[in-house]
Design a protein around this motif. Structure first.
Motif, PDB file in Angstrom:
ATOM      1  N   SER A 189       0.839  -1.194   0.000  1.00  0.00           N
ATOM      2  CA  SER A 189       0.000   0.000   0.000  1.00  0.00           C
ATOM      3  C   SER A 189       0.878   1.250   0.000  1.00  0.00           C
ATOM      4  O   SER A 189       2.092   1.173   0.164  1.00  0.00           O
ATOM      5  N   GLU A 190       0.255   2.407  -0.171  1.00  0.00           N
ATOM      6  CA  GLU A 190       1.000   3.668  -0.127  1.00  0.00           C
ATOM      7  C   GLU A 190       1.669   3.861   1.227  1.00  0.00           C
ATOM      8  O   GLU A 190       2.802   4.341   1.311  1.00  0.00           O
ATOM      9  N   ASP A 191       0.955   3.483   2.313  1.00  0.00           N
ATOM     10  CA  ASP A 191       1.551   3.617   3.652  1.00  0.00           C
ATOM     11  C   ASP A 191       2.779   2.722   3.795  1.00  0.00           C
ATOM     12  O   ASP A 191       3.783   3.111   4.394  1.00  0.00           O
ATOM     13  N   SER A 193       4.813   1.673   1.455  1.00  0.00           N
ATOM     14  CA  SER A 193       5.943   2.168   0.670  1.00  0.00           C
ATOM     15  C   SER A 193       6.673   3.299   1.388  1.00  0.00           C
ATOM     16  O   SER A 193       7.855   3.529   1.148  1.00  0.00           O
ATOM     17  N   ARG A 194       5.976   3.992   2.292  1.00  0.00           N
ATOM     18  CA  ARG A 194       6.613   5.079   3.031  1.00  0.00           C
ATOM     19  C   ARG A 194       7.286   4.597   4.316  1.00  0.00           C
ATOM     20  O   ARG A 194       8.178   5.266   4.837  1.00  0.00           O
ATOM     21  N   SER A 195       6.861   3.455   4.852  1.00  0.00           N
ATOM     22  CA  SER A 195       7.367   2.998   6.147  1.00  0.00           C
ATOM     23  C   SER A 195       8.298   1.799   6.058  1.00  0.00           C
ATOM     24  O   SER A 195       8.972   1.470   7.035  1.00  0.00           O
ATOM     25  N   ARG A 197      11.644  -0.049   4.688  1.00  0.00           N
ATOM     26  CA  ARG A 197      12.947   0.292   4.128  1.00  0.00           C
ATOM     27  C   ARG A 197      13.456  -0.759   3.159  1.00  0.00           C
ATOM     28  O   ARG A 197      14.093  -0.449   2.146  1.00  0.00           O
ATOM     29  N   THR A 530      10.179  -1.435  -3.058  1.00  0.00           N
ATOM     30  CA  THR A 530       9.286  -1.005  -1.977  1.00  0.00           C
ATOM     31  C   THR A 530       8.303   0.084  -2.398  1.00  0.00           C
ATOM     32  O   THR A 530       7.625   0.665  -1.551  1.00  0.00           O
ATOM     33  N   THR A 531       8.196   0.366  -3.670  1.00  0.00           N
ATOM     34  CA  THR A 531       7.170   1.314  -4.113  1.00  0.00           C
ATOM     35  C   THR A 531       5.794   0.662  -4.050  1.00  0.00           C
ATOM     36  O   THR A 531       5.664  -0.568  -4.124  1.00  0.00           O
ATOM     37  N   ALA A 532       4.767   1.459  -3.893  1.00  0.00           N
ATOM     38  CA  ALA A 532       3.407   0.943  -3.779  1.00  0.00           C
ATOM     39  C   ALA A 532       2.998   0.252  -5.074  1.00  0.00           C
ATOM     40  O   ALA A 532       3.434   0.611  -6.170  1.00  0.00           O
ATOM     41  N   THR A 556      11.346  -2.135   8.752  1.00  0.00           N
ATOM     42  CA  THR A 556      10.748  -0.810   8.671  1.00  0.00           C
ATOM     43  C   THR A 556      11.820   0.267   8.778  1.00  0.00           C
ATOM     44  O   THR A 556      12.983  -0.010   9.097  1.00  0.00           O
ATOM     45  N   ASN A 557      11.417   1.486   8.547  1.00  0.00           N
ATOM     46  CA  ASN A 557      12.359   2.607   8.667  1.00  0.00           C
ATOM     47  C   ASN A 557      12.840   2.792  10.100  1.00  0.00           C
ATOM     48  O   ASN A 557      13.867   3.428  10.334  1.00  0.00           O
TER      49      ASN A 557
END
Length: 571
Positions: A189-191, A193-195, A197, A530-532, A556-557
Motif C-alpha cells: 500500500s501507499e503507507d 511504501s513510506r514505512s 525500508r 518497496t514502491t506501492a 521498517t524505517n
C-alpha cells in the motif's frame, strides 16, 4: 596523541653494516581511552533459507543503517556455533545501505543450530555491542535417522506484526505439482511504501525446523581479542590485517620494530607499520577482493629479523544460550531423511557446490609499483645467458655494484642526482617482497629472472627513505628463493568478498537434460521494490515433493524486522 620521532637502522647481511634510514614521525602509540559503542543493531540480515545442509551455500542480503563515515562500509558476516566459536565468515561491502553475499557452509559441519551475525569492525572500539542475529539449522548431509535437534531455549525473537492490508503476500493456489512454475504476488500500500525500508522474498522447501528459530534475535557481541589502548579505524572499502611480532626463543621483544606487508600482484603492493612495545601491528588493506597471498616481514632497529603471527580481529557472541532438545515426530523424521537422500543424489549428478573465492583482485590507485617509475627496466632474456647475479649486474645493470667481500655480497647503487654511490644499501625486492640477504641474489641467472627495475635515486614512501631500489621479478613458478626464508611470514587470507549474483538456484542444475532429476531445495531469493503497487513473481519448482515455504521479509524505517510466511504443498 603522543608523538614520537625515532630513527631505525636496518642492518643488511654482508661485509660491514649498511642501512636504510627510517624516520617515523607522528606515530599514534596509544589511544587515551576506549570509546563506548552504543547498542548497534544497524544491520538486518535476510537469508535465502532457514536451514542448510553441510556443503551448501547460504546467500544473504543486508540492510544497513550505520554511518559509513564513522563505522565504515564493510560488514563482517559470520557463522558461529552455540559456543560462540566462529565456524566461517565473510566480509561484504555496503553501498547506499545495502549489501549482499554468500557463506559456504563447511562440508564437515555437524548437525545443529548456528548463529548468523553481522557487525562492523569499528564496533570493536567498544567493550561490547549488540546486533540482530539469526539462527540457521544445519544438517550434516551424511547424517541419517535424526530424531532430535539441539536448539536455543528461552529466547524471544524480534518481530513486528504487519497490519493487514499494509503488505500482502498472495499465492495463486495452495497445491502444486513438482516441476510446476509457482506464481505469487506481493502488494504494498501507499503507507507501506513510506514505512518499509527493505523487502526480500524467498522460496525453499520446508524441513522440521520451527520457523520461529529463523527470526531475528538481539544478541550481545564482544571482541575476541582486546589490545588495551589500540583503536580500530573504520573499514572503508577495506579491512584490517592485524598481528603481533615475536622474537626468537629466549630473546626479548624490542621496544619498536618495523613490519612490512607485501603482495606479489601484477602491480606489487607494499605497506609498513611501526609496532609499540607489545609488538602489535595493523594494516588497512583497501580494495582487495577474493583470497590474497600476503608476505609479512618484521625487523628490529638493530637489524634483527623477527617472527610474525596474524590474529583474527573478530567479534563473537557475548552470552551462551541455554540449549533444549526438540524431538522430531515420525513425519518430520521421514521428511528430513528424504531431504538428506535427495542431497546425496544431487552430489552424484553434479549438484550444488559451495562457492569459494579462490581468485584475487585488487584495485590499485596507480598503474605502477609503489616505488614509482623506474630509471630503467632490464629484461635479461634479451641478452646472452649470464650464470649469476654478479655477471648480470656487471653487464646489464648500470649504476648497480654487486660485489663480494669476506665471503658475503654487498650492493651499492648510484645516486644519479648527486653522481656518487649511496653509502647505504638499497631496498631490495623480489617479486615485490623486501629481502635483506644479499647472498640470496648471487644464485640468480638470466633464465630465472623476468625483469629488473632499478631506481638510482632516493625514494620516499611515507616516512621511510630508500637509498635506491633494486626490484627483481622472477619468471612464473620460480619460488626457489623462498626456501630458507624462515622469518618471512607467508599467509593466505580472505579479503572482501567478490560480488556474485544470488540466483544460481533459479534454474535447474539438470537444465538441458530430460534424463537428470532436479533436486533443488531453494528456488528464489530476490529484493522487492518497496514502491506501492502489485508485484508478480514466479519460479520453476524442482522434482522434490513436500511443503514449500514462500517468505516475505522486511524491515521498517525504524529498524523493526517483520515477515509474512505462506506454505504450499508440492504433491
Amino acid at each position: 596523541m603522543i608523538v614520537d620521532r625515532m630513527k631505525i637502522r636496518l642492518a643488511m647481511t654482508g661485509l660491514g653494516r649498511y642501512c636504510i634510514i627510517l624516520w617515523i614521525t607522528g606515530m599514534l602509540l596509544v589511544a587515551l581511552s576506549r570509546p563506548v559503542i552504543a547498542d548497534s543493531e544497524n544491520s538486518v540480515l535476510f537469508t535465502d533459507r532457514t536451514w542448510a545442509l553441510s556443503g551448501d551455500t547460504i546467500w544473504f542480503r543486508v540492510s544497513w543503517t550505520g554511518d559509513s563515515n564513522m563505522m565504515g562500509n564493510v560488514l563482517h558476516v559470520q557463522l558461529e556455533n552455540m559456543e560462540n566459536e566462529v565456524v566461517t565468515g565473510v566480509m561484504v561491502t555496503i553501498d547506499h545501505g545495502r549489501g549482499s553475499g554468500y557463506i559456504p557452509v563447511p562440508d564437515s559441519l555437524a548437525t545443529g543450530a548456528y548463529w548468523l551475525r553481522g557487525y562492523s569492525g569499528f564496533m570493536r572500539n567498544g567493550d561490547s555491542a549488540t546486533t540482530l542475529s539469526r539462527l540457521i539449522t544445519v544438517f550434516h548431509r551424511f547424517d541419517r535417522d535424526i530424531t532430535s535437534l539441539q536448539v536455543p531455549d528461552q529466547i524471544l525473537p524480534v518481530k513486528t506484526s504487519v497490519p493487514e492490508g499494509l503488505v500482502n503476500l498472495h499465492i495463486l493456489r495452495s497445491a502444486w505439482t513438482p516441476g510446476d512454475t509457482v506464481s505469487f504476488s506481493v502488494n504494498l500500500s501507499e503507507d507501506a511504501s513510506r514505512s518499509v525500508r527493505e523487502l526480500t522474498v524467498s522460496a525453499f522447501l520446508d524441513v522440521p525446523v520451527p520457523l520461529d528459530l529463523a527470526s531475528h534475535y538481539v544478541t550481545g557481541l564482544t571482541p575476541a581479542l582486546n589490545f588495551e589502548g589500540v583503536s580500530f579505524p573504520p573499514e572503508k572499502n577495506g579491512f584490517l590485517i592485524e598481528g603481533v611480532v615475536k622474537p626468537r626463543q629466549g630473546e626479548t621483544l624490542p621496544e619498536r620494530s618495523l613490519v612490512m606487508l607485501s603482495i606479489s600482484d601484477s602491480i606489487p603492493y607494499f605497506d609498513y607499520y611501526v609496532t609499540d612495545s607489545r609488538g602489535y601491528f595493523q594494516f588497512m588493506l583497501s580494495s582487495a577482493f577474493g583470497t590474497a597471498e600476503i608476505f609479512v616481514r618484521a625487523v628490529a632497529a638493530n637489524g634483527q629479523e623477527l617472527f610474525t603471527d596474524l590474529t583474527e580481529g573478530l567479534m563473537t557472541g557475548a552470552d551462551k544460550m541455554p540449549i533444549q532438545e526438540r524431538l522430531l515426530n515420525p513425519d518430520e523424521m521421514t521428511s528430513l531423511n528424504n531431504m538428506l537422500e535427495s542431497a546425496w543424489f544431487e552430489r552424484i549428478f553434479g549438484g550444488e557446490v559451495a562457492w569459494k573465492d579462490r581468485e584475487f583482485r585488487m584495485v590499485h590507485p596507480f598503474d605502477q609499483a609503489f616505488y614509482g617509475e623506474p630509471y630503467q627496466r632490464v629484461y635479461p632474456s634479451e641478452f646472452f645467458d649470464l650464470p649469476d647475479f654478479m655477471e648480470i649486474s656487471r653487464e646489464l645493470l648500470p649504476g648497480v655494484r654487486f660485489r663480494q667481500r669476506d665471503n658475503h655480497f654487498v650492493i651499492h647503487m648510484l645516486n644519479l642526482d648527486e653522481r656518487y654511490y649511496f653509502e647505504n644499501g638499497p631496498l631490495r625486492l623480489i617479486n615485490g617482497i623486501p629481502v635483506f640477504d644479499n647472498d640470496l641474489l648471487y644464485g640468480f641467472n638470466s633464465t630465472d629472472i623476468h625483469y629488473i627495475d632499478i631506481i638510482l635515486q632516493e625514494r620516499v614512501f611515507g616516512d621511510i627513505s630508500f637509498k635506491g631500489i633494486l626490484a627483481i621479478y622472477m619468471n612464473d613458478g620460480n619460488e626457489k628463493w623462498l626456501q630458507g626464508q624462515n622469518n618471512l611470514g607467508r599467509y593466505r587470507i580472505p579479503c572482501l568478498q567478490i560480488p556474485k549474483a544470488a540466483g544460481i538456484y533459479k534454474t535447474a542444475l539438470s537444465q538441458g537434460s530430460d534424463q537428470l532429476p532436479d533436486f533443488r531445495r531453494v528456488f528464489l531469493f530476490e529484493s522487492v521494490n518497496t514502491t506501492a503497487g502489485n508485484k508478480m513473481f514466479s519460479f520453476p519448482s524442482s522434482d522434490l515433493k513436500g511443503t514449500m515455504v514462500v517468505r516475505l521479509e522486511g524491515v521498517t524505517n525504524s529498524n523493526e524486522p517483520f515477515e509474512i510466511i505462506r506454505k504450499i504443498e508440492m504433491k
